[in-house]
Design a protein around this motif. Structure first.
Motif, PDB file in Angstrom:
ATOM      1  N   ASP A 228       0.849  -1.187   0.000  1.00  0.00           N
ATOM      2  CA  ASP A 228       0.000   0.000   0.000  1.00  0.00           C
ATOM      3  C   ASP A 228       0.889   1.244   0.000  1.00  0.00           C
ATOM      4  O   ASP A 228       1.526   1.562   1.003  1.00  0.00           O
ATOM      5  CB  ASP A 228      -0.912  -0.001   1.233  1.00  0.00           C
ATOM      6  CG  ASP A 228      -1.868   1.177   1.256  1.00  0.00           C
ATOM      7  OD1 ASP A 228      -1.802   2.030   0.351  1.00  0.00           O
ATOM      8  OD2 ASP A 228      -2.690   1.247   2.193  1.00  0.00           O
TER       9      ASP A 228
ATOM     10  N   ILE B 153       4.231  -3.610   8.512  1.00  0.00           N
ATOM     11  CA  ILE B 153       3.847  -2.487   7.645  1.00  0.00           C
ATOM     12  C   ILE B 153       2.350  -2.556   7.352  1.00  0.00           C
ATOM     13  O   ILE B 153       1.633  -1.561   7.472  1.00  0.00           O
ATOM     14  CB  ILE B 153       4.647  -2.522   6.330  1.00  0.00           C
ATOM     15  CG1 ILE B 153       6.144  -2.365   6.613  1.00  0.00           C
ATOM     16  CG2 ILE B 153       4.164  -1.417   5.385  1.00  0.00           C
ATOM     17  CD1 ILE B 153       7.032  -2.602   5.399  1.00  0.00           C
ATOM     18  N   ASP B 154       1.877  -3.748   6.995  1.00  0.00           N
ATOM     19  CA  ASP B 154       0.456  -3.913   6.663  1.00  0.00           C
ATOM     20  C   ASP B 154      -0.451  -3.530   7.827  1.00  0.00           C
ATOM     21  O   ASP B 154      -1.551  -2.997   7.624  1.00  0.00           O
ATOM     22  CB  ASP B 154       0.170  -5.366   6.277  1.00  0.00           C
ATOM     23  CG  ASP B 154       0.868  -5.783   4.994  1.00  0.00           C
ATOM     24  OD1 ASP B 154       1.293  -4.886   4.232  1.00  0.00           O
ATOM     25  OD2 ASP B 154       1.002  -6.999   4.759  1.00  0.00           O
ATOM     26  N   GLU B 155       0.022  -3.799   9.042  1.00  0.00           N
ATOM     27  CA  GLU B 155      -0.804  -3.573  10.232  1.00  0.00           C
ATOM     28  C   GLU B 155      -0.494  -2.249  10.938  1.00  0.00           C
ATOM     29  O   GLU B 155      -0.976  -2.015  12.052  1.00  0.00           O
ATOM     30  CB  GLU B 155      -0.631  -4.747  11.203  1.00  0.00           C
ATOM     31  CG  GLU B 155      -1.113  -6.073  10.614  1.00  0.00           C
ATOM     32  CD  GLU B 155      -0.874  -7.262  11.537  1.00  0.00           C
ATOM     33  OE1 GLU B 155      -0.338  -7.069  12.646  1.00  0.00           O
ATOM     34  OE2 GLU B 155      -1.218  -8.395  11.134  1.00  0.00           O
ATOM     35  N   ASP B 156       0.287  -1.400  10.302  1.00  0.00           N
ATOM     36  CA  ASP B 156       0.616  -0.072  10.859  1.00  0.00           C
ATOM     37  C   ASP B 156       1.252  -0.150  12.239  1.00  0.00           C
ATOM     38  O   ASP B 156       1.020   0.723  13.097  1.00  0.00           O
ATOM     39  CB  ASP B 156      -0.638   0.822  10.928  1.00  0.00           C
ATOM     40  CG  ASP B 156      -1.210   1.118   9.552  1.00  0.00           C
ATOM     41  OD1 ASP B 156      -0.430   1.406   8.633  1.00  0.00           O
ATOM     42  OD2 ASP B 156      -2.450   1.054   9.400  1.00  0.00           O
ATOM     43  N   ARG B 157       2.078  -1.144  12.443  1.00  0.00           N
ATOM     44  CA  ARG B 157       2.740  -1.293  13.744  1.00  0.00           C
ATOM     45  C   ARG B 157       4.083  -0.576  13.707  1.00  0.00           C
ATOM     46  O   ARG B 157       5.161  -1.155  13.762  1.00  0.00           O
ATOM     47  CB  ARG B 157       2.876  -2.771  14.078  1.00  0.00           C
ATOM     48  CG  ARG B 157       1.513  -3.414  14.352  1.00  0.00           C
ATOM     49  CD  ARG B 157       1.460  -4.907  14.124  1.00  0.00           C
ATOM     50  NE  ARG B 157       2.298  -5.662  15.041  1.00  0.00           N
ATOM     51  CZ  ARG B 157       2.420  -6.993  15.004  1.00  0.00           C
ATOM     52  NH1 ARG B 157       1.722  -7.690  14.106  1.00  0.00           N
ATOM     53  NH2 ARG B 157       3.202  -7.614  15.852  1.00  0.00           N
ATOM     54  N   TRP B 158       3.997   0.752  13.618  1.00  0.00           N
ATOM     55  CA  TRP B 158       5.174   1.581  13.374  1.00  0.00           C
ATOM     56  C   TRP B 158       6.131   1.602  14.561  1.00  0.00           C
ATOM     57  O   TRP B 158       7.340   1.707  14.382  1.00  0.00           O
ATOM     58  CB  TRP B 158       4.739   2.995  13.004  1.00  0.00           C
ATOM     59  CG  TRP B 158       3.816   3.027  11.826  1.00  0.00           C
ATOM     60  CD1 TRP B 158       2.512   3.423  11.803  1.00  0.00           C
ATOM     61  CD2 TRP B 158       4.110   2.607  10.488  1.00  0.00           C
ATOM     62  NE1 TRP B 158       1.977   3.292  10.550  1.00  0.00           N
ATOM     63  CE2 TRP B 158       2.941   2.788   9.713  1.00  0.00           C
ATOM     64  CE3 TRP B 158       5.251   2.090   9.869  1.00  0.00           C
ATOM     65  CZ2 TRP B 158       2.882   2.477   8.358  1.00  0.00           C
ATOM     66  CZ3 TRP B 158       5.199   1.788   8.508  1.00  0.00           C
ATOM     67  CH2 TRP B 158       4.036   1.975   7.777  1.00  0.00           C
TER      68      TRP B 158
ATOM     69  N   LYS C 118       1.249   3.982   2.734  1.00  0.00           N
ATOM     70  CA  LYS C 118       2.052   3.792   3.945  1.00  0.00           C
ATOM     71  C   LYS C 118       3.527   4.139   3.734  1.00  0.00           C
ATOM     72  O   LYS C 118       4.315   4.137   4.681  1.00  0.00           O
ATOM     73  CB  LYS C 118       1.948   2.335   4.417  1.00  0.00           C
ATOM     74  CG  LYS C 118       0.529   1.869   4.731  1.00  0.00           C
ATOM     75  CD  LYS C 118       0.520   0.391   5.114  1.00  0.00           C
ATOM     76  CE  LYS C 118      -0.905  -0.143   5.285  1.00  0.00           C
ATOM     77  NZ  LYS C 118      -1.560   0.371   6.483  1.00  0.00           N
TER      78      LYS C 118
ATOM     79  N   THR D 285       5.225   7.199   5.705  1.00  0.00           N
ATOM     80  CA  THR D 285       5.390   6.895   7.131  1.00  0.00           C
ATOM     81  C   THR D 285       6.550   5.924   7.337  1.00  0.00           C
ATOM     82  O   THR D 285       7.364   6.087   8.266  1.00  0.00           O
ATOM     83  CB  THR D 285       4.106   6.296   7.715  1.00  0.00           C
ATOM     84  OG1 THR D 285       3.023   7.201   7.508  1.00  0.00           O
ATOM     85  CG2 THR D 285       4.258   6.031   9.209  1.00  0.00           C
ATOM     86  N   LEU D 286       6.648   4.939   6.474  1.00  0.00           N
ATOM     87  CA  LEU D 286       7.754   3.987   6.560  1.00  0.00           C
ATOM     88  C   LEU D 286       9.090   4.690   6.355  1.00  0.00           C
ATOM     89  O   LEU D 286      10.058   4.435   7.090  1.00  0.00           O
ATOM     90  CB  LEU D 286       7.574   2.893   5.510  1.00  0.00           C
ATOM     91  CG  LEU D 286       8.686   1.852   5.420  1.00  0.00           C
ATOM     92  CD1 LEU D 286       8.916   1.158   6.763  1.00  0.00           C
ATOM     93  CD2 LEU D 286       8.365   0.826   4.343  1.00  0.00           C
TER      94      LEU D 286
END
Length: 207
Positions: A21, A187-192, A24, A27-28
């Motif tokens: 995606d 990354i998929d789960e937004d666990r930054w 994202k 942010t990454l």
């Protein structure tokens, strides 16, 4: 290539990323920069790769971005248009190498034996991806080839927190590529927060 080599040598580890995606991507990129790894190899194993590179480039112009798993000339064009700094391919494809040279973008193609190293050198290349590193003989093979050929390597494939310092200790190794600090699931789960910890751990290991 000398400018790219200088930047890669300072970074020491390139996070190899498969991002599904592109929304994202910025942010990454922020997580990578803020935690000590200001570089990304965005692989073309996902359809969103060009858009992800473009988003990273727009948000963080200073980020060093490679386009990975490049298999066609069309993908080279997409990578350049998106803003990639360099191209990475899993193997040594003379057509892709020559096309990148014509387009004026650096390419780091994959090799894993002496014959491929010699073919790459014949095309004027002196920075090569050793892939898949561990399955191709690991440090032993790398040291054997390094004793013969005046090239720099980017080992990728099986590089881990347990062996990355061993690879970086080999004089011919410019930088290592790895996926363990950027797992797609996080990354998929937004666990930054968890991603930030993994990236920071790598930066602590290598510095």
């Amino acid at each position: 290539m000398s400018d790219l080599n200088t930047r890669l040598e300072k970074i020491k580890v390139v996070p190899v990323i498969a991002i599904k995606d592109a929304a994202k991507a910025a942010t990454l990129a922020q997580v990578l920069i803020e935690n000590g790894l200001p570089c990304a190899e965005v692989t073309f194993r996902t359809e969103q790769a060009p858009q992800a590179i473009k988003a990273m480039r727009q948000a963080y112009p200073e980020l060093l971005i490679g386009a990975g798993t490049i298999l066609t000339c069309s993908q080279v064009d997409q990578a350049i248009e998106a803003g990639a700094n360099f191209i990475v391919s899993p193997g040594l494809n003379p057509t892709i190498v020559k096309y990148c040279q014509q387009k004026g973008i650096d390419i780091v193609p994959g090799v894993n034996n002496p014959s491929l190293v010699e073919q790459a050198m014949e095309m004027g290349l002196k920075t090569l991806k050793f892939f898949p590193a561990e399955l191709s003989g690991g440090l032993g093979m790398l040291k054997a080839m390094s004793a013969v050929y005046p090239v720099k390597f980017m080992p990728t494939g099986g590089v881990s927190p347990q062996n990355v310092k061993d690879y970086l200790a080999v004089p011919s190794v410019l930088v290592c590529g790895g996926t363990w600090m950027v797992p797609s699931k996080l990354i998929d789960e937004d666990r930054w927060g968890e991603l930030a910890e993994l990236v920071a751990d790598v930066a602590n290991i290598i510095n």
